[in-house]
Scaffold this motif. Structure first.
Motif, short mmCIF file in Angstrom:
data_model
loop_
_atom_site.label_atom_id
_atom_site.label_comp_id
_atom_site.label_asym_id
_atom_site.label_seq_id
_atom_site.Cartn_x
_atom_site.Cartn_y
_atom_site.Cartn_z
N UNK A 159 45.65 41.71 19.48
CA UNK A 159 46.65 42.38 20.31
C UNK A 159 48.03 42.17 19.70
N UNK A 160 48.68 43.26 19.32
CA UNK A 160 50.00 43.17 18.71
C UNK A 160 49.98 43.61 17.26
N UNK A 161 50.94 44.43 16.89
CA UNK A 161 50.99 44.96 15.53
C UNK A 161 51.35 43.89 14.50
N UNK A 162 51.78 42.72 14.96
CA UNK A 162 52.16 41.66 14.02
C UNK A 162 50.95 41.01 13.35
N UNK A 163 49.74 41.23 13.90
CA UNK A 163 48.54 40.75 13.22
C UNK A 163 48.29 41.66 12.02
N UNK A 164 48.44 41.11 10.83
CA UNK A 164 48.37 41.94 9.62
C UNK A 164 47.37 41.36 8.63
N UNK A 165 46.44 42.23 8.22
CA UNK A 165 45.40 41.85 7.25
C UNK A 165 45.21 43.02 6.29
N UNK A 166 45.03 42.75 5.02
CA UNK A 166 44.77 43.83 4.07
C UNK A 166 43.31 44.26 4.17
N UNK A 167 43.00 45.51 3.80
CA UNK A 167 41.60 45.94 3.79
C UNK A 167 40.73 45.06 2.89
N UNK A 168 41.24 44.71 1.72
CA UNK A 168 40.48 43.89 0.79
C UNK A 168 40.18 42.51 1.39
N UNK A 169 41.16 41.92 2.07
CA UNK A 169 40.95 40.61 2.69
C UNK A 169 39.92 40.70 3.82
N UNK A 170 39.92 41.81 4.56
CA UNK A 170 38.93 41.99 5.63
C UNK A 170 37.53 41.99 5.06
N UNK A 201 50.60 54.88 4.60
CA UNK A 201 50.32 53.99 5.72
C UNK A 201 48.82 53.84 5.99
N UNK A 202 48.00 54.22 5.02
CA UNK A 202 46.55 54.11 5.17
C UNK A 202 46.01 53.15 4.12
N UNK A 203 44.99 52.39 4.50
CA UNK A 203 44.39 51.44 3.57
C UNK A 203 42.87 51.58 3.54
N UNK A 204 42.30 51.55 2.34
CA UNK A 204 40.85 51.66 2.16
C UNK A 204 40.40 50.71 1.06
N UNK A 205 39.29 50.03 1.29
CA UNK A 205 38.67 49.23 0.24
C UNK A 205 37.15 49.32 0.41
N UNK A 206 36.46 49.70 -0.67
CA UNK A 206 35.00 49.81 -0.67
C UNK A 206 34.47 49.11 -1.90
N UNK A 207 33.49 48.21 -1.72
CA UNK A 207 32.94 47.50 -2.85
C UNK A 207 31.49 47.12 -2.60
#
Length: 430
Positions: free
Chosen positions: A295-306, A68-74
């Motif tokens: 606000x709300x857990x339904x907002x979903x974005x991947x670390x890479x997309x962020x 349940x954890x996400x990490x992206x470093x580049x």
């Protein structure tokens, strides 16, 4: 063929002048990929990969599932470390990165939202004989300072009393209130120092000494209407801060109301998500939003997309002096808002995100070796406070691995941005 012909002509001329040509010296050839200009790190960094692995182990020791954890470093050129990087996760206020990108793509950094002030009827002896009309234009940061400055401008234009109503049109908000009736009532109080509350008095103390106290008394009611009267006369244009300045304040304080107002101006959460994905060239499915704030857990974005959205913001700012660090908090420079109580290395620009079981952090690290290094961390679990501590430790380890650009070289001197600046109230010619 031309090169051979030139060589032959040169050789013939040498012979005619009685000299033998010097033997040609071999010229060392360097493969293009070996030239210094192309010597950019393009391989994964084992040290960073170990730092990420240690980070996940530490979370696991606290009873947190790594799944349940996400990490992206580049860097600009290379992947450096990741875990679950392309999996959309509840991103909390990292959603504001998408809202910021969509707003920049639509309006640009220098855009200002306008609130138009109209009058109905003549002004005699300081009294407007009819109505005062406020037509909102979506300004997400019309606060007490703006009301005070607006009232003082009305006084300068000879209006100290309104015999009719205060009429509100359009998208007008005071102090982040979405209800136009309530916003109108707040403005009515802010325009007249005789009705000021202690909070307005406190705000007034932040103005330069000898700033006038406005006195615009509304005799009748506050009304919300849908149509501008045909006999209304444009009196003044009130301009907001620039979009760049608004985004900085929104992201520094992670202001949900401002983010939602901007998203509404853009057409809603679905428009924000679609536009951000298009501009940042995101893979389908890595961003899904229900609002512009997070606000709300339904907002979903991947670390890479962020990270990709942050890098795209930086690219879109390339034509002006602004950078990502000018739109988001930066450690060591900003001391308020979400920059408080964090142990993030100086010079790192970042955006936080927090919900009941979500803690997120994304931004850019200014390094000597790799240039800007972009990162996103999204944690899910029951210990949000501990997530923040571990995120900061992860960034500190990365800072120890690379030499960071000194803070004094990173911070630029920016002009002070003042709420309530009277120069943003522009009277119209009669």
């Amino acid at each position: 063929m031309q090169e051979l012909l030139g060589f032959a002509v040169g050789h013939l001329l040498m012979n005619l002048w009685g000299r033998s040509p010097a033997p040609l010296q071999p010229v060392p050839l360097v493969a293009w990929q070996e030239a210094k200009i192309f010597q950019v790190p393009t391989e994964p960094d084992p040290v960073v990969e170990k730092i990420v692995a240690d980070y996940l182990k530490q979370l696991a020791s606290l009873g947190v599932s790594s799944a349940q954890q996400g990490v992206w470093i580049q860097s600009e050129w290379a992947y450096l470390g990741e875990h679950g990087a392309n999996i959309p996760a509840s991103a909390a206020s990292l959603t504001k990165v998408a809202t910021s990108l969509a707003a920049l793509a639509t309006w640009g950094t220098n855009h200002r939202f306008e609130t138009l002030i109209y009058t109905v009827g003549p002004v005699k002896n300081g009294i407007l004989q009819g109505d005062l009309i406020i037509q909102g234009g979506g300004d997400p940061l019309f606060v007490w300072e703006e009301a005070i400055a607006l009232g003082n401008q009305l006084n300068q234009l000879g209006i100290r009393q309104v015999k009719g109503n205060l009429i509100i049109l359009g998208r007008f908000s005071v102090n982040f209130q979405s209800n136009p009736q309530l916003s109108g009532e707040l403005l009515q109080v802010g325009l007249n120092q005789r009705r000021w509350t202690p909070s307005i008095e406190q705000t007034y103390r932040t103005f330069p000494p000898k700033t006038p106290r406005p006195q615009v008394a509304i005799a009748r009611q506050v009304k919300v209407e849908n149509t501008l009267p045909t006999n209304a006369k444009l009196l003044m244009r009130h301009q907001s801060l620039t979009l760049a300045e608004l985004l900085k304040k929104m992201n520094l304080y992670s202001n949900n109301a401002m983010a939602q107002m901007l998203a509404d101006e853009l057409g809603g959460a679905s428009v924000v998500a679609k536009l951000a994905a298009q501009v940042a060239k995101l893979p389908p499915g890595e961003i899904s939003l229900i609002n512009g704030s997070g606000l709300g857990v339904e907002n979903r974005i991947s670390p890479r997309a962020t990270v990709q959205m942050l890098m795209t913001i930086e690219q879109r700012l390339g034509d002006n002096p602004l950078e990502v660090k000018d739109l988001f908090p930066m450690a060591g420079r900003d001391k308020k808002g979400t920059a408080q109580l964090r142990n993030i290395p100086d010079g790192v620009a970042f955006k936080t995100g927090t919900l009941a079981q979500v803690s997120a952090l994304a931004g850019v690290i200014p390094t000597q070796e790799r240039g800007p290094v972009w990162f996103a961390i999204i944690n899910y679990g029951n210990n949000v406070d501990r997530f923040r501590v571990e995120q900061d430790r992860l960034l500190q380890r990365l800072a120890q691995h690379w030499q960071l650009i000194p803070l004094e070289s990173t911070v630029k001197t920016n002009p002070t941005v003042n709420l309530g600046d009277p120069k943003r109230n522009i009277p119209q010619q009669s």
